[in-house]
Design a protein around this motif. Structure first.
Motif, PDB file in Angstrom:
ATOM      1  N   GLU A 195      -4.362   7.086   0.982  1.00  0.00           N
ATOM      2  CA  GLU A 195      -3.868   6.164  -0.030  1.00  0.00           C
ATOM      3  C   GLU A 195      -3.802   6.843  -1.395  1.00  0.00           C
ATOM      4  O   GLU A 195      -4.704   7.595  -1.772  1.00  0.00           O
ATOM      5  N   VAL A 196      -2.709   6.590  -2.109  1.00  0.00           N
ATOM      6  CA  VAL A 196      -2.554   7.151  -3.442  1.00  0.00           C
ATOM      7  C   VAL A 196      -2.462   6.018  -4.463  1.00  0.00           C
ATOM      8  O   VAL A 196      -1.916   4.950  -4.183  1.00  0.00           O
ATOM      9  N   ASP A 197      -3.008   6.277  -5.639  1.00  0.00           N
ATOM     10  CA  ASP A 197      -2.989   5.283  -6.708  1.00  0.00           C
ATOM     11  C   ASP A 197      -1.626   5.316  -7.400  1.00  0.00           C
ATOM     12  O   ASP A 197      -0.854   6.261  -7.252  1.00  0.00           O
ATOM     13  N   ARG A 198      -1.358   4.281  -8.180  1.00  0.00           N
ATOM     14  CA  ARG A 198      -0.078   4.229  -8.892  1.00  0.00           C
ATOM     15  C   ARG A 198      -0.073   5.164 -10.099  1.00  0.00           C
ATOM     16  O   ARG A 198       0.968   5.619 -10.548  1.00  0.00           O
ATOM     17  N   LEU A 199      -1.256   5.464 -10.617  1.00  0.00           N
ATOM     18  CA  LEU A 199      -1.348   6.267 -11.835  1.00  0.00           C
ATOM     19  C   LEU A 199      -2.652   7.049 -11.818  1.00  0.00           C
ATOM     20  O   LEU A 199      -3.693   6.531 -11.412  1.00  0.00           O
ATOM     21  N   TYR A 200      -2.583   8.300 -12.262  1.00  0.00           N
ATOM     22  CA  TYR A 200      -3.781   9.129 -12.381  1.00  0.00           C
ATOM     23  C   TYR A 200      -3.971   9.524 -13.845  1.00  0.00           C
ATOM     24  O   TYR A 200      -2.999   9.746 -14.577  1.00  0.00           O
ATOM     25  N   THR A 201      -5.219   9.597 -14.257  1.00  0.00           N
ATOM     26  CA  THR A 201      -5.561   9.931 -15.646  1.00  0.00           C
ATOM     27  C   THR A 201      -6.677  10.977 -15.643  1.00  0.00           C
ATOM     28  O   THR A 201      -7.223  11.316 -14.575  1.00  0.00           O
ATOM     29  N   PRO A 202      -7.069  11.483 -16.792  1.00  0.00           N
ATOM     30  CA  PRO A 202      -8.208  12.418 -16.839  1.00  0.00           C
ATOM     31  C   PRO A 202      -9.467  11.852 -16.193  1.00  0.00           C
ATOM     32  O   PRO A 202     -10.319  12.615 -15.718  1.00  0.00           O
ATOM     33  N   ARG A 246       0.855  -1.189   0.000  1.00  0.00           N
ATOM     34  CA  ARG A 246       0.000   0.000   0.000  1.00  0.00           C
ATOM     35  C   ARG A 246       0.891   1.240   0.000  1.00  0.00           C
ATOM     36  O   ARG A 246       1.886   1.296   0.719  1.00  0.00           O
ATOM     37  N   PHE A 247       0.517   2.233  -0.797  1.00  0.00           N
ATOM     38  CA  PHE A 247       1.248   3.496  -0.837  1.00  0.00           C
ATOM     39  C   PHE A 247       0.317   4.598  -0.330  1.00  0.00           C
ATOM     40  O   PHE A 247      -0.827   4.717  -0.784  1.00  0.00           O
ATOM     41  N   ALA A 248       0.823   5.385   0.620  1.00  0.00           N
ATOM     42  CA  ALA A 248      -0.011   6.414   1.241  1.00  0.00           C
ATOM     43  C   ALA A 248       0.838   7.633   1.577  1.00  0.00           C
ATOM     44  O   ALA A 248       2.066   7.558   1.690  1.00  0.00           O
ATOM     45  N   THR A 249       0.168   8.754   1.750  1.00  0.00           N
ATOM     46  CA  THR A 249       0.844   9.996   2.122  1.00  0.00           C
ATOM     47  C   THR A 249       1.210   9.968   3.600  1.00  0.00           C
ATOM     48  O   THR A 249       0.858   9.034   4.336  1.00  0.00           O
ATOM     49  N   VAL A 250       1.909  11.006   4.045  1.00  0.00           N
ATOM     50  CA  VAL A 250       2.240  11.154   5.466  1.00  0.00           C
ATOM     51  C   VAL A 250       0.975  11.104   6.317  1.00  0.00           C
ATOM     52  O   VAL A 250       0.977  10.596   7.438  1.00  0.00           O
ATOM     53  N   SER A 251      -0.136  11.629   5.791  1.00  0.00           N
ATOM     54  CA  SER A 251      -1.409  11.645   6.515  1.00  0.00           C
ATOM     55  C   SER A 251      -2.189  10.351   6.356  1.00  0.00           C
ATOM     56  O   SER A 251      -3.345  10.259   6.763  1.00  0.00           O
ATOM     57  N   ASN A 252      -1.577   9.344   5.718  1.00  0.00           N
ATOM     58  CA  ASN A 252      -2.184   8.030   5.507  1.00  0.00           C
ATOM     59  C   ASN A 252      -3.322   8.064   4.496  1.00  0.00           C
ATOM     60  O   ASN A 252      -4.244   7.251   4.538  1.00  0.00           O
TER      61      ASN A 252
END
Length: 561
Positions: free
Chosen positions: A38-45, A30-36
């Motif tokens: 969650e962020v995706d691996r890729l963002y699109t329109p 799982r990938f997350a910011t300092v504030s926990n």
């Protein structure tokens, strides 16, 4: 912004990419910011399909100010570069001020010692051992005169990080302007003066919340009339974040405090379009560069919209959220302290990309002591390199349009508004009453404590990496040159205070303090009598004592700490 057919094609192609091309091997589950978050691996329109350019982004210098509060931003003028300075006596801090100005700093930022912050004098028993230790000691107008000796306060912008006793410091600065012959209308700077934040996070106070709020409104009312270039409040999320909040909580609770001041000033009869331009804000910039940029952009957008919708603000000046940023003190480590230079650079870059109006970069040795001259110089040079060499100052809102940043901005905006609605509901439609109720019930404490506890658990279970502490450690003896404050400072400060008391007109002091007491009893603005009192060389403790005599000293309810 995007054609629906194109979006559907993008969604389908993303699914195809994920199944056919993408390698599923990733270094964390799982990938997350300092504030926990969650962020995706890729963002699109597809992640910003509902984005309305005019309503959600617009152009810099125009509502909703997502892209910045000024049209040219740093192409016109770089952010104000401030370094927190204050230690020992006023004379020693004056030397540091001159050093920083000579090194190219464009604004002064003043740190005070704990007795001054709490509104007690250096000769009080409670002050023993604390005089000059974490900031400069200021007991009377004489200290302020020494602090700015050789500095034209009509030419420099000065920030004062102080809260319970902020009106006294403000009065001293106004009195100093009068002594220097600088028109009050020309003095520039910022007074932190955010008492609601104190009851929420930092825990420095004198009198209870409601009278504290009334005193803050007095300073705003006075500033509108007398010092229109001076910001009488810096609504401070920085300390909320340092206490352990998430980025969302920092933004939401800070905006709640800001709106509470707006409501209190309007209840006083002040015009929102007259006083709101004098409000400033103060935020933390932490390690996660994209979350921080999104936080700054979302906060500007929410503020501009709600100040108009809830409070009827009409002018651009009123709706612009202008803010100072300080890099994250809580992120600094005593282990491998030179690593802090890198952390500070990343955090400063986030603040610049997010559109800050002024910036303080922490020194690499601040986890160990007050910063040394070398460390302060490196911190200042960090800002100057960002401004002059990195290109970050050349493009307005350079991350605007990034699918990831726009998506995070929308997420943060939604979560911020959810918190504001909850606080407003606690106050039966009033943010002011909601904030006061939240303080009384321990709402803010619980929210911050839970976030802080969760973050600490992530560090301890290895989910979060702290370089040089949890991983990549080395055997070292951490012993950089650090600044120390000699115990003689306390003796010298107390001697100066005694000399001022011996030389002043005691009758004039008593008369001025009596006038302040009468102003409190009559619900008059307290700033004019405080200015008269400091000009008579009444002490910080004597002036603050008048407020405590009327309102009593505040004590936090058991179980809320």
């Amino acid at each position: 912004m995007f054609d629906e057919e194109d979006l559907e094609t993008i969604r389908e192609e993303r699914k195809r990419w994920a199944s056919e091309t993408h390698d599923d091997s990733e270094r964390r589950e799982r990938f997350a910011t300092v504030s926990n978050r969650e962020v995706d691996r890729l963002y699109t329109p597809a992640d910003v399909a509902d984005l309305d350019y005019a309503a959600d982004l617009g152009y810099p210098g125009e509502p909703p100010y997502t892209r910045g509060v000024y049209p040219t931003m740093y192409r016109g003028r770089t952010w104000t570069m401030r370094q927190f300075a204050g230690f020992g006596t006023a004379a020693e801090t004056n030397e540091r001020f001159h050093y920083l100005i000579d090194e190219g700093q464009t604004g002064l930022s003043t740190a005070f010692d704990m007795p001054t912050l709490m509104g007690i004098d250096s000769d009080a028993p409670m002050s023993d051992g604390e005089v000059g230790k974490e900031g400069v000691a200021v007991d009377t107008l004489r200290d302020m005169e020494i602090l700015f000796d050789g500095i034209d306060i009509g030419e420099v912008s000065t920030s004062f990080t102080i809260n319970p006793s902020a009106p006294v410091i403000y009065a001293m600065y106004v009195a100093l302007a009068d002594r220097q012959g600088v028109p009050r209308s020309e003095i520039r700077g910022t007074l932190q003066n955010d008492m609601l934040k104190e009851f929420i996070a930092q825990k420095e106070w004198a009198v209870p919340p409601e009278p504290s709020l009334d005193i803050v409104v007095d300073t705003v009312e006075f500033a509108v009339e007398e010092t229109p270039k001076f910001h009488p409040i810096s609504v401070s999320g920085y300390h909320i974040r340092e206490a352990g909040s998430t980025a969302t909580q920092e933004a939401a609770f800070t905006l709640a405090d800001g709106f509470a001041y707006v409501e209190a000033c309007m209840d006083r009869g002040l015009d929102v379009d007259a006083f709101a331009p004098l409000l400033s804000f103060f935020f933390n910039s932490h390690n996660d560069i994209f979350e921080e940029v999104a936080k700054f952009r979302a906060t500007r957008r929410v503020y501009a919209r709600l100040l108009a919708e809830w409070y009827g603000a009409e002018t651009d000046d009123a709706r612009r959220l202008k803010f100072h940023t300080q890099t994250a003190g809580q992120s600094l480590t005593a282990q491998q302290p030179l690593n802090n230079i890198v952390r500070t650079t990343v955090q400063a870059m986030a603040a610049v990309l997010g559109g800050t109006q002024s910036l303080h970069t922490n020194s690499y040795d601040e986890a160990l002591a007050l910063p040394s001259e070398e460390a302060v110089r490196v911190a200042l040079r960090t800002q100057q390199i960002l401004a002059e060499e990195s290109g970050a100052a050349d493009i307005v809102d350079p991350l605007g349009g990034s699918f990831a940043v726009e998506s995070l901005t929308d997420e943060l905006e939604s979560d911020i508004v959810d918190y504001l609605d909850e606080i407003r509901e606690m106050g039966d439609g009033s943010i002011r009453d909601g904030v006061l109720a939240g303080i009384e019930r321990g709402y803010f404490h619980r929210e911050i404590q839970e976030a802080s506890y969760e973050y600490q658990n992530r560090i301890e279970d290895g989910t979060e990496t702290v370089v040089g502490v949890t991983d990549y450690t080395i055997d070292e003896e951490t012993s950089p040159e650090i600044l120390t404050v000699d115990d003689e400072v306390q003796r010298r400060q107390r001697d100066r205070l005694e000399a001022v008391k011996n030389d002043r007109d005691d009758d004039a002091v008593e008369e001025a303090l009596a006038a302040l007491s009468a102003a409190i009893e009559n619900d008059d603005n307290v700033m004019p009598p405080i200015i008269d009192a400091v000009k008579a060389y009444a002490t910080m403790g004597e002036i603050m004592g008048v407020f405590e005599d009327h309102y009593g000293a505040y004590e936090e309810a058991v179980g809320l700490a």
